[in-house]
Each structure stands twice: as structure tokens, then as C-alpha cells.
Design an enzyme around this catalytic site. Structure first.
Site, mmCIF file in Angstrom:
data_model
loop_
_atom_site.group_PDB
_atom_site.id
_atom_site.type_symbol
_atom_site.label_atom_id
_atom_site.label_comp_id
_atom_site.label_asym_id
_atom_site.label_seq_id
_atom_site.Cartn_x
_atom_site.Cartn_y
_atom_site.Cartn_z
ATOM 1 N N HIS A 276 6.679 0.787 19.382
ATOM 2 C CA HIS A 276 5.650 1.311 18.472
ATOM 3 C C HIS A 276 5.863 2.811 18.211
ATOM 4 C CE1 HIS A 276 1.293 0.461 17.019
ATOM 5 N NE2 HIS A 276 1.896 1.332 16.229
ATOM 6 N N GLU B 214 0.493 -5.096 23.193
ATOM 7 C CA GLU B 214 1.257 -3.902 23.579
ATOM 8 C C GLU B 214 0.678 -3.325 24.864
ATOM 9 O OE1 GLU B 214 1.409 -1.254 20.229
ATOM 10 O OE2 GLU B 214 2.391 -2.740 18.965
ATOM 11 N N GLY C 137 0.839 -1.186 0.000
ATOM 12 C CA GLY C 137 0.000 0.000 0.000
ATOM 13 C C GLY C 137 0.879 1.242 0.000
ATOM 14 N N ARG C 138 0.393 2.316 0.615
ATOM 15 C CA ARG C 138 1.170 3.564 0.652
ATOM 16 C C ARG C 138 2.512 3.363 1.349
ATOM 17 N NH1 ARG C 138 -4.094 5.558 1.963
ATOM 18 N NH2 ARG C 138 -4.889 7.095 0.488
ATOM 19 N N ARG D 219 -3.379 -9.061 -1.670
ATOM 20 C CA ARG D 219 -4.491 -9.911 -2.098
ATOM 21 C C ARG D 219 -4.582 -9.954 -3.624
ATOM 22 N NH1 ARG D 219 -9.277 -7.496 1.491
ATOM 23 N NH2 ARG D 219 -8.053 -5.628 1.063
ATOM 24 N N ARG E 13 1.141 -4.251 12.186
ATOM 25 C CA ARG E 13 0.414 -4.564 13.407
ATOM 26 C C ARG E 13 0.970 -5.863 13.974
ATOM 27 N NH1 ARG E 13 -0.704 -0.137 13.745
ATOM 28 N NH2 ARG E 13 -2.732 0.920 13.844
#
Length: 321
Positions: free
Chosen positions: A282, A264, A156-157, A178, A235
Site C-alpha cells: 500500500h 491489510e 475519477g481523478r 456508474r 481498495r
């Protein structure tokens, strides 16, 4: 006559304290986490709120959405939306804004920082020097990063920005999504397993949520192999953390760099004892520049929705999409 300010329910304190102040200046803000009895507050006042501000880390659970019968819009600080209860928000018909684009560079930068640290052993070498071990012997040889095969799970970005960084390191890039990305110059691998088998370094930039939970499992790590490295800036849920700890402990992969974890702020204890994994709390978007840009977009999304009925940046599954 003075017009009343729109009422906004803020789910908790924001990651940038200045944003808390700016929201309070522009709106009639009530912070749910600061209420003496949040559940009672929602029961008594929930119907008064049409707008909510939260963050990707805090999310918005179904019981809060259910207590807001007039909810129209949620402005979220961050690009992840797996902690926002999709079903409850869609049932309510609420639209959701988030902050994509503005953090791509800093997340990609940290992905490469973790990549370089994991392959070259920078954090481990720092500990080596501080313990005084250098006077007793050499640190040892590590792995070159440049020229390697870089696999990106989630083009993605952020994944695309990581791929641009890779060109400066003379890396060959392949990816798995996908479906193939139209116009991408990079090789598409039809499965995550094949991508891991191909790659020297696997970087995870895929979205979180149940659809990607534990997709990076023991089988994928075995395919990455004993010379391979894993970097996760997406994630924690995407990786089976227990399988990763086992693979690192038994040297079924060479190393890892992690900015995110399943629970977390509590990484799996087994990871804490290992020198071949770099752990960050994070912090991928944690720069002054990016946090300011994210805060600006939170404010812009909220104001634009109130003014026009449409936010500037809306999550893909938002009620109006």
C-alpha cells in the site's frame, strides 16, 4: 493575553511524522491511540473536542464519533473515506475534509509500475537472477505492455491520470463508471463485465466501501481471461481476493499487480506463494512529494474550517454537501 489554541483529537499517529509535529505546534493536540485507556479518555473528555484529525487508513469508527457530542469537523489524510463511519458522521452533522488531487500522479505512476512488472515479470526476474538461475537457463518470454487495451474501473481523478499515462504506451483506453464521464475521449463500457471482456489489462481506481465490495469477482476475472492482467491501486475490498488467488493459481488470468488488500497488512497467504502476482505494501502515495502535499492539505483543511467554516476539499457525502 494569550489566546488558547483549538483542541484537536488526533485519532492516531499520522503517516508523516512531520505532520504530527506540525499539528502539535499549531493546536492543543491529544492523540487518542496514546491514551492509557482510550475509551475512558473519550468518556471523560470527548465533549471538549470539536475537531478530529485522522487518516484514510485509520478511519473513524462510530463509537468514537458517538463519544464526541460537539464534533464539527474531521480532517482526514488520504482520498479513501470508506473507513470513516458515514452514518455516524452525518448523524452528528460533522463535515469531513480529505486530500484529493495531490496524490493522483504518484498513484497513477505506481499503477503503471505494477502493470509493467506484472506483464514483463520484473520482480520475478529479479528473484531469478538472485537465486543464480540465470546461469542454468533463460528466464522466459513475457507480455508486451505497450499497445494493449487498458480498461479502467473508476474514471475519477486517478483513473483519468492513469489514462493519460496510457497514451504514452500507445494504449487504447476504455472505462466503466456508474455513469459516463462527460467530455471523456475514452470509450465507455456499460458494465464492469463488458469492460473486463474488452480489456487486456484491467486497472482498478474505483472508490472502496460496501457499494463496490467484491465487484471484481470470479465472473469478472473469467471475462478478463487467461491472457489478461489485473492491477489494483484502489481498495482491497473491491476485489474478491480468494477468487483472484484461485484465478492466478489456475491461470485463468495471466497475472496481477496489487498495492491494496482486503485485510491489510495480511495479504491472503495463497497470494504469497505465487510468482504471477506482484505485491506492494500500500505504497501508491508513498513519496516524499505526495505525502508532503497531503499533509499540507490536512493542515489547510483544518485551518480553513476553523477560520471560515468550510474546508478546501470536502468528501462528497459530507454533511454540508
Amino acid at each position: 493575553m494569550t489566546l488558547s489554541r483549538p483542541r484537536v483529537l488526533q485519532y492516531g499517529k499520522m503517516p508523516l511524522s512531520q505532520l504530527d509535529a506540525e499539528l502539535a505546534q499549531a493546536y492543543d493536540v491529544h492523540i487518542l491511540s496514546q491514551q492509557a485507556d482510550p475509551q475512558r479518555f473519550l468518556a471523560e473528555h470527548g465533549a471538549q473536542f470539536e475537531y478530529v484529525v485522522t487518516s484514510a487508513a485509520m478511519g473513524l469508527p462510530a463509537h468514537v464519533v458517538d463519544a464526541l457530542p460537539n464534533l464539527k469537523f474531521v480532517s482526514s489524510f488520504g482520498v479513501g473515506f470508506d473507513a470513516l463511519d458515514k452514518d455516524a458522521l452525518l448523524h452528528r452533522g460533522a463535515r469531513v475534509g480529505y486530500t484529493p488531487g495531490v496524490l493522483d500522479d504518484c498513484v497513477a505512476d505506481l499503477a503503471f509500475a505494477l502493470l509493467l512488472d506484472a506483464t514483463r515479470g520484473l520482480s520475478e526476474s529479479d528473484r531469478f537472477v538472485r537465486r543464480g538461475n540465470w546461469s542454468q537457463g533463460r528466464f522466459g518470454i513475457r507480455t508486451r505492455a505497450s499497445g494493449k487495451r487498458l480498461g479502467i474501473f473508476g474514471m475519477g481523478r486517478i483513473g483519468s491520470t492513469v489514462a493519460r499515462r496510457a497514451s504514452g504506451f500507445d494504449m487504447e483506453v476504455a472505462y466503466h463508471n456508474r455513469r459516463p464521464v462527460e467530455g471523456s475521449p475514452h470509450q465507455y463500457q456499460p458494465s464492469l463485465l463488458e469492460l473486463a471482456r474488452w480489456a487486456d489489462i484491467l486497472v482498478i481506481t474505483a472508490a472502496g466501501g460496501e457499494g463496490t465490495r467484491h465487484l471484481v469477482n470470479a465472473e469478472v476475472l473469467a471475462a478478463l481471461g487467461p491472457q489478461g492482467f489485473l492491477v489494483n491501486v484502489a481498495r482491497g475490498s473491491v476485489v474478491d481476493e480468494a477468487a483472484l488467488a484461485d484465478a492466478l493459481t489456475n491461470h485463468r488470468i495471466a497475472g496481477a499487480g496489487l498495492d491494496v488488500f482486503e485485510d491489510e497488512p495480511r495479504p491472503l497467504p495463497a497470494l504469497l506463494a505465487l510468482d504471477n502476482v506482484v505485491l506492494a505494501p500500500h505504497i501508491a502515495s508513498g513519496t516524499h512529494e505526495t505525502r508532503r502535499a497531503m499533509a499540507d492539505l490536512v493542515l489547510h483543511n483544518l485551518q480553513q474550517y476553523i477560520t471560515t467554516g468550510r474546508p478546501a476539499a470536502e468528501v462528497p457525502w459530507s454533511a454540508a454537501q
